[in-house]
Design an enzyme around this catalytic site. Structure first.
Site, PDB file in Angstrom:
ATOM      1  N   ARG A 181      -8.668   3.500  -5.787  1.00  0.00           N
ATOM      2  CA  ARG A 181      -9.463   2.269  -5.706  1.00  0.00           C
ATOM      3  C   ARG A 181      -9.559   1.565  -7.067  1.00  0.00           C
ATOM      4  NH1 ARG A 181     -13.797   0.137  -2.196  1.00  0.00           N
ATOM      5  NH2 ARG A 181     -15.560  -0.557  -3.450  1.00  0.00           N
ATOM      6  N   ILE A 192     -14.514  -6.736  -2.914  1.00  0.00           N
ATOM      7  CA  ILE A 192     -13.906  -5.552  -2.295  1.00  0.00           C
ATOM      8  C   ILE A 192     -15.092  -4.871  -1.611  1.00  0.00           C
ATOM      9  CG2 ILE A 192     -14.141  -4.285  -4.505  1.00  0.00           C
ATOM     10  CD1 ILE A 192     -11.911  -2.433  -3.712  1.00  0.00           C
ATOM     11  N   SER A 193     -14.937  -4.492  -0.349  1.00  0.00           N
ATOM     12  CA  SER A 193     -16.059  -3.928   0.399  1.00  0.00           C
ATOM     13  C   SER A 193     -16.526  -2.610  -0.209  1.00  0.00           C
ATOM     14  CB  SER A 193     -15.662  -3.686   1.853  1.00  0.00           C
ATOM     15  OG  SER A 193     -15.153  -4.858   2.435  1.00  0.00           O
ATOM     16  N   GLN A 194     -17.776  -2.301   0.092  1.00  0.00           N
ATOM     17  CA  GLN A 194     -18.362  -1.017  -0.288  1.00  0.00           C
ATOM     18  C   GLN A 194     -17.534   0.106   0.355  1.00  0.00           C
ATOM     19  OE1 GLN A 194     -21.987  -0.664   1.859  1.00  0.00           O
ATOM     20  NE2 GLN A 194     -22.821   0.975   0.585  1.00  0.00           N
TER      21      GLN A 194
END
Ligand code: SAH
Length: 230
Positions: free
Chosen positions: A54, A80-82
């Site tokens: 990530r 960017i999503s959790q």
């Protein structure tokens, strides 16, 4: 001058592997504390999130926060999503090898990479040109030949490669775009945040049944960036 260069190269050589170890540890910790502890149990999803780097998909200023329990800015007002949300949306479509999945909203490319660890082919579309370009080149560098990324309006899906076993939409839409329903296989699943922008939306699971009828279910309240149109 040459000596400083040599020293920095040596330092990099010595520090870089230590950083890699740290990211590796942070990732295992992220999966244990943020995903497993909150009920995500689909092994392929957990394994994929234990391995996708990530920190390589976020802007330089965010690298140090890459494994934190929150969304992060990726520029152009997008995020960017959790990690939990990525895990949840991945688990809910029950990805397996052999599947072909469409993602709308490539963003950083992280969700696409997580899917690509599990399924055969991932098609992903991003409307912001710069984000589409950055994600495409990063994903190539990271070695995901099974991710096919393009710039465009995801509203129309990706007709040439339809139908898809599953569709993941990562931007909030006021309604489910009809072309996406059309491009979903019978028996396929779509997960999509539905609701007005800048409010709380409902994450919905849409299943296209064998008779072509749709079954929808509200999963949980969420906040996503808006689904935009060109
Ligand atoms: N899946 C991403 C999350 C990105 S946020 C990740 O893992 O990082 C959602 C993304 O959807 C944003 O980058 C936004 O630009 C994009 N988006 C919004 N509307 C879109 C549309 N109509 N077509 C394609 N992408 C869209």
């Amino acid at each position: 001058m040459k000596l400083t260069l040599l020293i920095s190269a040596l330092l990099l050589f010595l520090i870089a592997p230590a950083d890699q170890d740290k990211y590796h540890r942070d990732r295992q910790q992220m999966v244990t504390a943020q995903l497993e502890a909150r009920g995500i149990s689909h092994e392929p999803t957990l394994n994929a999130m234990r391995s996708v780097e990530r920190h390589r998909l976020v802007p330089p200023a965010q690298v140090q926060y890459a494994y934190e329990d929150r969304p992060l800015p990726i520029g152009f007002g997008q995020t960017i999503s959790q990690p939990y949300m990525v895990g949840y949306m991945t688990e809910v479509i029950k990805p397996t090898a052999g599947m072909k999945v469409l993602e709308i909203g490539t963003g950083s490319g992280y969700q696409a990479a997580v899917l690509a660890e599990i399924v055969d082919e991932v098609y992903t579309i991003e409307i912001v040109e710069e984000l589409a370009k950055t994600a495409k080149s990063r994903l190539e560098e990271m070695g995901y030949p099974n991710i096919h990324a393009k710039e465009g309006d995801g509203y129309f899906g990706w007709e040439e490669h339809a139908p898809f076993d599953a569709i993941i939409v990562t931007a909030a839409s006021e309604f489910i775009p009809p072309p996406l329903i059309k491009q979903l296989k019978e028996g396929g699943k779509m997960v999509i945040p539905v609701g007005a922008p800048f409010t709380t939306q409902q994450l919905m699971l849409v299943e296209k049944q064998k008779d072509g009828k749709r079954k929808t279910r509200n999963l949980l309240p969420v906040r996503f960036v808006p689904f935009t149109r060109n």
